[in-house]
Design an enzyme around this catalytic site. Structure first.
Site, PDB file in Angstrom:
ATOM      1  N   THR A 140      82.819  13.289  44.961  1.00 35.92           N
ATOM      2  CA  THR A 140      84.101  13.230  44.124  1.00 35.92           C
ATOM      3  C   THR A 140      83.756  13.747  42.364  1.00 35.92           C
ATOM      4  O   THR A 140      82.631  13.890  42.017  1.00 35.92           O
ATOM      5  CB  THR A 140      84.258  11.635  43.885  1.00 35.92           C
ATOM      6  OG1 THR A 140      85.349  11.625  42.798  1.00 35.92           O
ATOM      7  CG2 THR A 140      83.348  11.063  43.525  1.00 35.92           C
ATOM      8  N   CYS A 446      75.077  24.127  77.561  1.00 37.11           N
ATOM      9  CA  CYS A 446      76.361  24.719  76.860  1.00 37.11           C
ATOM     10  C   CYS A 446      77.420  24.737  77.543  1.00 37.11           C
ATOM     11  O   CYS A 446      78.689  24.024  77.054  1.00 37.11           O
ATOM     12  CB  CYS A 446      75.911  25.915  76.128  1.00 37.11           C
ATOM     13  SG  CYS A 446      74.559  25.779  74.917  1.00 37.11           S
TER      14      CYS A 446
END
Length: 532
Positions: A140, A446
């Protein structure tokens, strides 16, 4: 101050910041509009104002807050709080000690404490704080000298010391409407303690329409608190009841429905995958009946997320981290399933950092990996990871491992191997299909991720048609993960049995063929499913 400590709804906790106001926006006007939008508590923070100015701002703010019966807290300045009769104060780790603030303030005053470590939280509980502000959840720009970002996954560690104390909690640091749901969903302690609210600064204060900004956040928090999305129960009794909904027969039938949904609707499966397996992943997607798109540029993620059925992020070759981060954020915004395959995550510190960044930036629907990869995510030394492979004897109790990791990550976890283990944190399913030839081709793991993503897209399609009426975040995606694993492992058995398969080279082509030839009946006949 008031004689009785007010009951506080911490859902939308606004921290003011006049320096963030957009051009032409009056501070009190913005404050009132934010209250109209759903802000439930206000903290007045004035780090640069002198005492007289701070007092004037606090008094004017209090008039507005009282109009909407919203509690007002003062950041740090006990004198200002006493002067206006505020409902309480908020103090940081470098501000006035809690014991001094408690002695100076009436017993009715609320005192909140900023906490950046579990030790801070434990001390706040011992001191008798009413609430803690934990974080920072994200980076932030509204606060200087910010403590290290803990991330969403770190918030749950900060919640743990709250135990059964009754001390409330709000997440602080970079919270906005685009990450609010991930924050709420991901920050849950091991005993099920959830956040009581979100502390927000710039997302509301810097908005030209603070009423709308506050309302967006309020809708998210209220939806989370009012639905089962929040009640990811860890109790034994709930697990037993939930198990009854997932018999092997129900699972097989549900997987068949998902396969039919994929074949009927051909959902787009967005894959950011490693360069070694791009072609076979695309072919496997097509064989199942879905449509592949391999795209990794950050600039196109907003558009692709609007048309994708599911997103697969495979870390085999981490060359597009920015694209992965953007893809995940936009998938969450569009409520698209996200499958993460942390390939080789234990091979380097960079991969570990990338995995943390991904899991802290967006909420995964499914995390799929081998023992070494998941052990790395869980920070367990039971299994070692060597590149993309696991070494060692594996987990002594894989069922408990996947159950606990699913609870911690708040998603479905798939542990692949000779036996596959799948859990959503409430039930564990063991799958025993597959063939040794899978280990002899590059990228078989995968391909599991590709199949899981395709079935997750199918689950979304089924959920949208309201059949079956299950909770999308858990039930359907558990079935989808099971379906994706079964699709590849069952197909591998059919492929290996073919006369034209002579070894790994011919096996790969046959595997794609058999994925395309799968039917619900074949899966139901061959699947070896156990519900634990």
């Amino acid at each position: 101050m008031a004689s009785a400590k007010p009951a506080v709804d911490y859902s939308i906790y606004l921290v003011t910041g006049r320096d963030l106001l957009p051009p032409g926006k009056d501070y009190l006007e913005s404050l009132e509009e934010s209250l109209q939008g759903g802000v439930t508590v206000v903290q007045i923070r004035e780090k640069t104002a002198d005492t007289g100015e701070f007092l004037e701002i606090a008094r004017a703010s209090q008039v507005v807050c009282r109009k909407y019966n919203v509690p007002i807290l003062i950041n740090d300045r006990i004198d200002i709080a006493l002067a206006i009769g505020a409902d309480g104060v908020h103090i940081g780790q470098s501000d006035m000690p809690f014991s001094v603030a408690r002695r100076l303030l009436p017993a009715s005053a609320i005192i909140g404490v900023t906490c950046n470590t579990p030790e801070h939280v434990a001390q706040a509980v011992r001191d008798g704080a009413d609430y803690v502000g934990i974080g920072p959840a994200w980076t932030t720009q509204t606060k200087k000298n910010l403590s290290p970002v803990v991330g969403v996954r770190g918030l749950k560690e900060l919640l743990a010391p709250l135990g059964t104390s009754g001390v409330k909690s709000v997440a602080i640091g970079g919270v906005k409407s685009t990450n609010a749901l991930h924050c709420l969903h991901g920050a849950v302690s091991t005993i099920g303690h959830t956040l009581d609210g979100l502390a927000v600064v710039s997302d509301i204060v810097a908005s030209p329409q603070p009423r709308d900004a506050a309302k967006r956040l309020a809708v998210i928090v209220q939806a989370f608190k009012s639905t089962r999305f929040n009640s990811f129960s860890l109790s034994h009794s709930t697990c037993v009841n939930f198990r009854e909904l997932y018999t092997p027969e129900i699972i097989k039938a549900s997987v068949g429905k998902l396969l039919n949904a994929i074949r009927t609707h051909a959902p787009l499966i967005h894959q950011i995958t490693n360069t070694v397996v791009t072609t076979q992943s695309a072919n496997a997607t097509l064989a199942l009946g879905a449509s592949p798109i391999m795209a990794n540029a950050p600039e196109e993620m907003a558009d692709i997320s609007k048309i994708e059925g599911a997103l697969l992020i495979n870390m085999g070759t981490v060359q597009a981290l920015d694209g992965m981060l953007e893809a995940g954020k936009h998938a969450n915004l569009n409520r698209n399933p996200v499958v993460i395959d942390p390939v080789g995550v234990g091979a380097s510190q960079y991969r570990k950092e990338c995995a943390d960044a991904l899991l802290n930036t967006f909420q995964a629907t499914v995390i799929k990996g081998n023992a070494g990869e998941l052990a790395t995510l869980a920070k367990s030394d039971e299994v070692l990871s060597k590149g993309v492979d696991s070494v060692g004897s594996g987990f002594a109790d894989p069922a408990t491992f996947v159950l606990n990791l699913a609870r911690r990550e708040r998603c479905v976890v798939v542990l692949t191997g000779a036996t596959d283990w799948i859990s959503d944190g409430r039930v564990v399913v063991r799958l025993s299909n597959g063939h040794p030839l899978l280990a002899q081709i590059t990228g078989s793991g995968c391909l599991v991720g590709t199949c899981v993503a395709s079935f997750c897209a199918g689950a979304s399609l089924v959920a949208e048609s309201r059949e079956p009426a299950r909770e999308l975040a858990h039930g359907d995606m558990l079935t989808a993960a099971i379906g994706g694993v079964l699709a590849l492992t069952v197909a591998s058995e059919f492929a290996a049995a073919r006369e034209d398969v002579k070894g790994s080279g011919t096996f790969l082509g046959a595997l794609i063929d058999e994925l395309g030839a799968l039917t619900p009946e074949k899966i139901a006949q061959a699947a070896k499913v156990e519900v634990l």
